[in-house]
Design a protein around this motif. Structure first.
Motif, mmCIF file in Angstrom:
data_model
loop_
_atom_site.group_PDB
_atom_site.id
_atom_site.type_symbol
_atom_site.label_atom_id
_atom_site.label_comp_id
_atom_site.label_asym_id
_atom_site.label_seq_id
_atom_site.Cartn_x
_atom_site.Cartn_y
_atom_site.Cartn_z
ATOM 1 N N MET A 16 0.837 -1.187 0.000
ATOM 2 C CA MET A 16 0.000 0.000 0.000
ATOM 3 C C MET A 16 0.875 1.242 0.000
ATOM 4 O O MET A 16 1.262 1.733 1.038
ATOM 5 C CB MET A 16 -0.924 -0.018 1.211
ATOM 6 N N GLU A 17 1.197 1.701 -1.153
ATOM 7 C CA GLU A 17 1.990 2.911 -1.314
ATOM 8 C C GLU A 17 1.067 4.104 -1.528
ATOM 9 O O GLU A 17 0.660 4.389 -2.642
ATOM 10 C CB GLU A 17 2.950 2.772 -2.500
ATOM 11 N N ASP A 18 0.709 4.771 -0.456
ATOM 12 C CA ASP A 18 -0.181 5.932 -0.540
ATOM 13 C C ASP A 18 0.583 7.238 -0.348
ATOM 14 O O ASP A 18 0.039 8.227 0.116
ATOM 15 C CB ASP A 18 -1.295 5.832 0.508
ATOM 16 N N ARG A 19 1.857 7.217 -0.663
ATOM 17 C CA ARG A 19 2.672 8.424 -0.491
ATOM 18 C C ARG A 19 2.364 9.438 -1.574
ATOM 19 O O ARG A 19 2.094 9.106 -2.724
ATOM 20 C CB ARG A 19 4.145 8.089 -0.548
ATOM 21 N N VAL A 20 2.483 10.702 -1.187
ATOM 22 C CA VAL A 20 2.300 11.798 -2.148
ATOM 23 C C VAL A 20 3.655 12.091 -2.780
ATOM 24 O O VAL A 20 4.655 12.250 -2.100
ATOM 25 C CB VAL A 20 1.759 13.061 -1.428
ATOM 26 N N ARG A 21 3.693 12.142 -4.079
ATOM 27 C CA ARG A 21 4.932 12.452 -4.795
ATOM 28 C C ARG A 21 4.945 13.942 -5.126
ATOM 29 O O ARG A 21 4.048 14.436 -5.804
ATOM 30 C CB ARG A 21 5.010 11.649 -6.097
ATOM 31 N N LEU A 22 5.967 14.628 -4.620
ATOM 32 C CA LEU A 22 6.100 16.055 -4.897
ATOM 33 C C LEU A 22 6.837 16.257 -6.209
ATOM 34 O O LEU A 22 7.757 15.519 -6.545
ATOM 35 C CB LEU A 22 6.865 16.737 -3.765
ATOM 36 N N THR A 23 6.436 17.296 -6.901
ATOM 37 C CA THR A 23 7.152 17.644 -8.119
ATOM 38 C C THR A 23 8.474 18.296 -7.744
ATOM 39 O O THR A 23 8.708 18.680 -6.586
ATOM 40 C CB THR A 23 6.332 18.623 -8.984
ATOM 41 N N GLN A 79 9.427 20.434 -4.313
ATOM 42 C CA GLN A 79 10.558 20.092 -3.451
ATOM 43 C C GLN A 79 11.476 21.298 -3.255
ATOM 44 O O GLN A 79 11.937 21.556 -2.139
ATOM 45 C CB GLN A 79 11.346 18.925 -4.050
ATOM 46 N N LYS A 80 11.737 22.029 -4.326
ATOM 47 C CA LYS A 80 12.574 23.224 -4.226
ATOM 48 C C LYS A 80 11.909 24.279 -3.352
ATOM 49 O O LYS A 80 12.564 24.932 -2.536
ATOM 50 C CB LYS A 80 12.869 23.797 -5.616
ATOM 51 N N SER A 81 10.599 24.428 -3.519
ATOM 52 C CA SER A 81 9.858 25.401 -2.720
ATOM 53 C C SER A 81 9.907 25.027 -1.244
ATOM 54 O O SER A 81 10.096 25.882 -0.374
ATOM 55 C CB SER A 81 8.412 25.468 -3.202
ATOM 56 N N ARG A 82 9.753 23.755 -0.941
ATOM 57 C CA ARG A 82 9.798 23.287 0.447
ATOM 58 C C ARG A 82 11.182 23.531 1.042
ATOM 59 O O ARG A 82 11.309 23.955 2.191
ATOM 60 C CB ARG A 82 9.443 21.807 0.508
ATOM 61 N N ARG A 83 12.232 23.261 0.254
ATOM 62 C CA ARG A 83 13.596 23.477 0.743
ATOM 63 C C ARG A 83 13.855 24.962 1.017
ATOM 64 O O ARG A 83 14.432 25.321 2.040
ATOM 65 C CB ARG A 83 14.593 22.933 -0.277
ATOM 66 N N ARG A 84 13.414 25.829 0.095
ATOM 67 C CA ARG A 84 13.593 27.280 0.313
ATOM 68 C C ARG A 84 12.862 27.731 1.576
ATOM 69 O O ARG A 84 13.380 28.533 2.345
ATOM 70 C CB ARG A 84 13.099 28.059 -0.902
#
Length: 50
Positions: free
Chosen positions: A1-8, A12-17
């Motif tokens: 059951m892979e219900d993980r959300v895949r970020l674009t 990912q860059k926005s989250r890191r900033r």
């Protein structure tokens, strides 16, 4: 059951900033509190007994 959300890549860059910005603000607050504490204790803080 892979219900993980895949970020674009952009998300990912926005989250890191955002994480870096939060870390910088937190470090700035720590420095501000440190300086205020030293100012409030006065110039003799290094000569005070522990």
């Amino acid at each position: 059951m892979e219900d993980r959300v895949r970020l674009t890549e952009e998300q990912q860059k926005s989250r890191r900033r955002r994480s870096i910005a939060i870390a910088v603000v937190l470090a700035a607050l720590v420095m501000i509190f440190y300086v205020i504490t030293l100012v409030r204790l006065g110039p003799g803080v290094t000569e005070m007994p522990l």
